[in-house]
Scaffold this motif. Structure first.
Motif, PDB file in Angstrom:
ATOM      1  N   ARG A   1       0.830  -1.211   0.000  1.00 41.20           N
ATOM      2  CA  ARG A   1       0.000   0.000   0.000  1.00 41.20           C
ATOM      3  C   ARG A   1       0.862   1.257   0.000  1.00 41.20           C
ATOM      4  O   ARG A   1       0.595   2.211  -0.737  1.00 41.20           O
ATOM      5  CB  ARG A   1      -0.924   0.009   1.219  1.00 41.20           C
ATOM      6  N   VAL A   2       1.913   1.254   0.812  1.00 41.97           N
ATOM      7  CA  VAL A   2       2.813   2.412   0.850  1.00 41.97           C
ATOM      8  C   VAL A   2       3.504   2.585  -0.497  1.00 41.97           C
ATOM      9  O   VAL A   2       3.709   3.710  -0.960  1.00 41.97           O
ATOM     10  CB  VAL A   2       3.849   2.243   1.977  1.00 41.97           C
ATOM     11  N   SER A   3       3.850   1.491  -1.136  1.00 34.87           N
ATOM     12  CA  SER A   3       4.474   1.560  -2.450  1.00 34.87           C
ATOM     13  C   SER A   3       3.548   2.211  -3.461  1.00 34.87           C
ATOM     14  O   SER A   3       3.967   3.053  -4.272  1.00 34.87           O
ATOM     15  CB  SER A   3       4.859   0.154  -2.914  1.00 34.87           C
ATOM     16  N   VAL A   4       2.265   1.846  -3.417  1.00 40.77           N
ATOM     17  CA  VAL A   4       1.291   2.430  -4.335  1.00 40.77           C
ATOM     18  C   VAL A   4       1.097   3.920  -4.039  1.00 40.77           C
ATOM     19  O   VAL A   4       1.021   4.752  -4.947  1.00 40.77           O
ATOM     20  CB  VAL A   4      -0.056   1.684  -4.239  1.00 40.77           C
ATOM     21  N   MET A   5       1.007   4.283  -2.754  1.00 38.36           N
ATOM     22  CA  MET A   5       0.767   5.673  -2.368  1.00 38.36           C
ATOM     23  C   MET A   5       1.927   6.589  -2.751  1.00 38.36           C
ATOM     24  O   MET A   5       1.715   7.762  -3.103  1.00 38.36           O
ATOM     25  CB  MET A   5       0.533   5.766  -0.849  1.00 38.36           C
ATOM     26  N   THR A   6       3.139   6.070  -2.696  1.00 35.24           N
ATOM     27  CA  THR A   6       4.314   6.917  -2.918  1.00 35.24           C
ATOM     28  C   THR A   6       4.936   6.786  -4.294  1.00 35.24           C
ATOM     29  O   THR A   6       5.689   7.663  -4.731  1.00 35.24           O
ATOM     30  CB  THR A   6       5.408   6.588  -1.875  1.00 35.24           C
ATOM     31  N   GLY A   7       4.651   5.680  -4.981  1.00 29.36           N
ATOM     32  CA  GLY A   7       5.310   5.429  -6.257  1.00 29.36           C
ATOM     33  C   GLY A   7       6.701   4.852  -6.099  1.00 29.36           C
ATOM     34  O   GLY A   7       7.422   4.690  -7.091  1.00 29.36           O
ATOM     35  N   LEU A   8       7.092   4.526  -4.853  1.00 30.24           N
ATOM     36  CA  LEU A   8       8.405   3.934  -4.601  1.00 30.24           C
ATOM     37  C   LEU A   8       8.333   2.412  -4.717  1.00 30.24           C
ATOM     38  O   LEU A   8       7.277   1.810  -4.516  1.00 30.24           O
ATOM     39  CB  LEU A   8       8.900   4.308  -3.196  1.00 30.24           C
ATOM     40  N   GLN A   9       9.462   1.793  -5.027  1.00 33.69           N
ATOM     41  CA  GLN A   9       9.498   0.344  -5.100  1.00 33.69           C
ATOM     42  C   GLN A   9       9.401  -0.252  -3.690  1.00 33.69           C
ATOM     43  O   GLN A   9       9.812   0.359  -2.703  1.00 33.69           O
ATOM     44  CB  GLN A   9      10.789  -0.111  -5.779  1.00 33.69           C
ATOM     45  N   ARG A  10       8.853  -1.463  -3.617  1.00 35.89           N
ATOM     46  CA  ARG A  10       8.641  -2.101  -2.324  1.00 35.89           C
ATOM     47  C   ARG A  10       9.945  -2.281  -1.550  1.00 35.89           C
ATOM     48  O   ARG A  10       9.964  -2.166  -0.328  1.00 35.89           O
ATOM     49  CB  ARG A  10       7.957  -3.461  -2.493  1.00 35.89           C
ATOM     50  N   ARG A  11      11.033  -2.534  -2.253  1.00 35.01           N
ATOM     51  CA  ARG A  11      12.302  -2.725  -1.535  1.00 35.01           C
ATOM     52  C   ARG A  11      12.739  -1.436  -0.840  1.00 35.01           C
ATOM     53  O   ARG A  11      13.369  -1.470   0.215  1.00 35.01           O
ATOM     54  CB  ARG A  11      13.384  -3.232  -2.477  1.00 35.01           C
ATOM     55  N   ASP A  12      12.421  -0.275  -1.438  1.00 29.88           N
ATOM     56  CA  ASP A  12      12.722   0.995  -0.780  1.00 29.88           C
ATOM     57  C   ASP A  12      11.850   1.186   0.455  1.00 29.88           C
ATOM     58  O   ASP A  12      12.308   1.685   1.491  1.00 29.88           O
ATOM     59  CB  ASP A  12      12.514   2.165  -1.746  1.00 29.88           C
ATOM     60  N   VAL A  13      10.589   0.802   0.342  1.00 26.70           N
ATOM     61  CA  VAL A  13       9.669   0.925   1.473  1.00 26.70           C
ATOM     62  C   VAL A  13      10.141   0.060   2.633  1.00 26.70           C
ATOM     63  O   VAL A  13      10.200   0.508   3.787  1.00 26.70           O
ATOM     64  CB  VAL A  13       8.235   0.537   1.062  1.00 26.70           C
ATOM     65  N   VAL A  14      10.500  -1.195   2.335  1.00 34.15           N
ATOM     66  CA  VAL A  14      10.979  -2.113   3.378  1.00 34.15           C
ATOM     67  C   VAL A  14      12.235  -1.551   4.036  1.00 34.15           C
ATOM     68  O   VAL A  14      12.406  -1.602   5.258  1.00 34.15           O
ATOM     69  CB  VAL A  14      11.256  -3.502   2.773  1.00 34.15           C
ATOM     70  N   ARG A  15      13.121  -0.992   3.243  1.00 33.28           N
ATOM     71  CA  ARG A  15      14.399  -0.477   3.750  1.00 33.28           C
ATOM     72  C   ARG A  15      14.223   0.772   4.605  1.00 33.28           C
ATOM     73  O   ARG A  15      14.953   0.977   5.587  1.00 33.28           O
ATOM     74  CB  ARG A  15      15.318  -0.153   2.561  1.00 33.28           C
ATOM     75  N   LEU A  16      13.236   1.596   4.287  1.00 36.54           N
ATOM     76  CA  LEU A  16      13.133   2.912   4.913  1.00 36.54           C
ATOM     77  C   LEU A  16      12.057   3.031   5.992  1.00 36.54           C
ATOM     78  O   LEU A  16      12.114   3.970   6.785  1.00 36.54           O
ATOM     79  CB  LEU A  16      12.849   3.971   3.834  1.00 36.54           C
ATOM     80  N   ARG A  17      11.118   2.093   6.055  1.00 38.19           N
ATOM     81  CA  ARG A  17       9.968   2.314   6.926  1.00 38.19           C
ATOM     82  C   ARG A  17      10.333   2.336   8.410  1.00 38.19           C
ATOM     83  O   ARG A  17       9.599   2.888   9.224  1.00 38.19           O
ATOM     84  CB  ARG A  17       8.866   1.293   6.656  1.00 38.19           C
ATOM     85  N   GLY A  18      11.458   1.787   8.798  1.00 35.58           N
ATOM     86  CA  GLY A  18      11.831   1.793  10.214  1.00 35.58           C
ATOM     87  C   GLY A  18      12.725   2.943  10.620  1.00 35.58           C
ATOM     88  O   GLY A  18      13.055   3.091  11.803  1.00 35.58           O
ATOM     89  N   GLU A  19      13.114   3.798   9.664  1.00 36.21           N
ATOM     90  CA  GLU A  19      14.030   4.886   9.988  1.00 36.21           C
ATOM     91  C   GLU A  19      13.280   6.080  10.559  1.00 36.21           C
ATOM     92  O   GLU A  19      12.104   6.302  10.283  1.00 36.21           O
ATOM     93  CB  GLU A  19      14.819   5.309   8.736  1.00 36.21           C
TER      94      GLU A  19
END
Length: 250
Positions: free
Chosen positions: A49-67
């Motif tokens: 869902r975050v990937s769709v909302m932002t246009g970012l790839q899922r691997r970026d979302v996984v990498r950044l969501r905890g920062e």
């Protein structure tokens, strides 16, 4: 996107002046996009869902969501100046008292240590002297507060931190209002064109004097309120103002 050009242009000029490469900005913006989407999506914030909302790839979302994107570094020099003007023993009727440089009791050394013990008082004094916030007496034994707030040197890290916090809170207040916050934040401005330089100088001086008087009143009232609290408060505020002048008519 063109509607945001007035926001992007000054930020771009600042970043170019500071030598920040565009790829570094893109990487940092990815983090803010992810954090914004996580906040808006709430419990439904899956990686997809975050990937769709932002246009970012899922691997970026996984990498950044905890920062963490928050800057929690307090400005100890700003707190020192505020305490000097409002704290019991350091001020009288809202005016900072002259302080001897060192020693127990009412000294600059004791004030500095009350704010932060891991930074040497001499380091704080030298920085404040360089910024023109304080001055020494003729014999060099007393420290006098010459400005009502700490104004960092141009281009310093402290000044950039101030810019980030002040502009960030202003932008957040405006963004909340655009998105329908109730009650809205107070956020107003007045603007005219076709004035002479002399007229602008008169208005600028009047604005600065009125703003400083209000800021001092708010600071003293907030300090008094904080001392009267019987329980830990969880709310913060920032009140600011600006006066921008230019030869452009837009």
């Amino acid at each position: 996107m063109q509607i945001f050009d007035a926001l992007f242009a000054p930020i771009a000029r600042l970043l170019v002046a500071r030598g920040l490469p565009f790829p570094d900005l893109v990487e940092r913006m990815k983090l803010h996009y992810v954090q914004a989407a996580l906040t808006q999506a709430g419990d439904r914030a899956t990686d997809s869902r975050v990937s769709v909302m932002t246009g970012l790839q899922r691997r970026d979302v996984v990498r950044l969501r905890g920062e963490d994107v928050k800057d929690r570094r307090p400005n100890h020099l700003a707190r020192l100046v505020a305490l000097w003007q409002t704290g019991a023993g350091w001020s009288r009727d809202g005016a900072a008292l002259p302080l001897v440089r060192s020693g127990p009791g009412q000294s600059f050394e004791a004030l500095a240590q009350a704010v932060r013990r891991d930074v040497h008082p001499r380091t704080m004094l030298d920085t404040l002297l360089a910024a023109g916030t304080v001055a020494l007496s003729a014999d060099g034994q007393q420290v006098l507060l010459t400005q009502t707030s700490y104004q960092p040197l141009a281009g310093s890290d402290d000044q950039l931190a101030y810019l980030s916090r002040n502009l960030g809170d202003h932008a957040q207040a405006a963004a909340d209002n655009v998105q329908g916050r109730t009650p809205p934040h107070f956020e107003r401005s007045v603007h005219y064109s076709g004035l002479t330089e002399t007229q602008i100088n008169v208005l600028s001086k009047r604005f600065a004097e009125a703003e400083m008087a209000l800021f001092q009143e708010l600071s003293q009232t907030a300090a008094r309120m904080k001392e009267e609290n019987t329980e830990a408060g969880t709310q913060r505020f920032r009140a600011g103002g600006y006066f921008y002048r230019t030869g452009e008519t837009d």
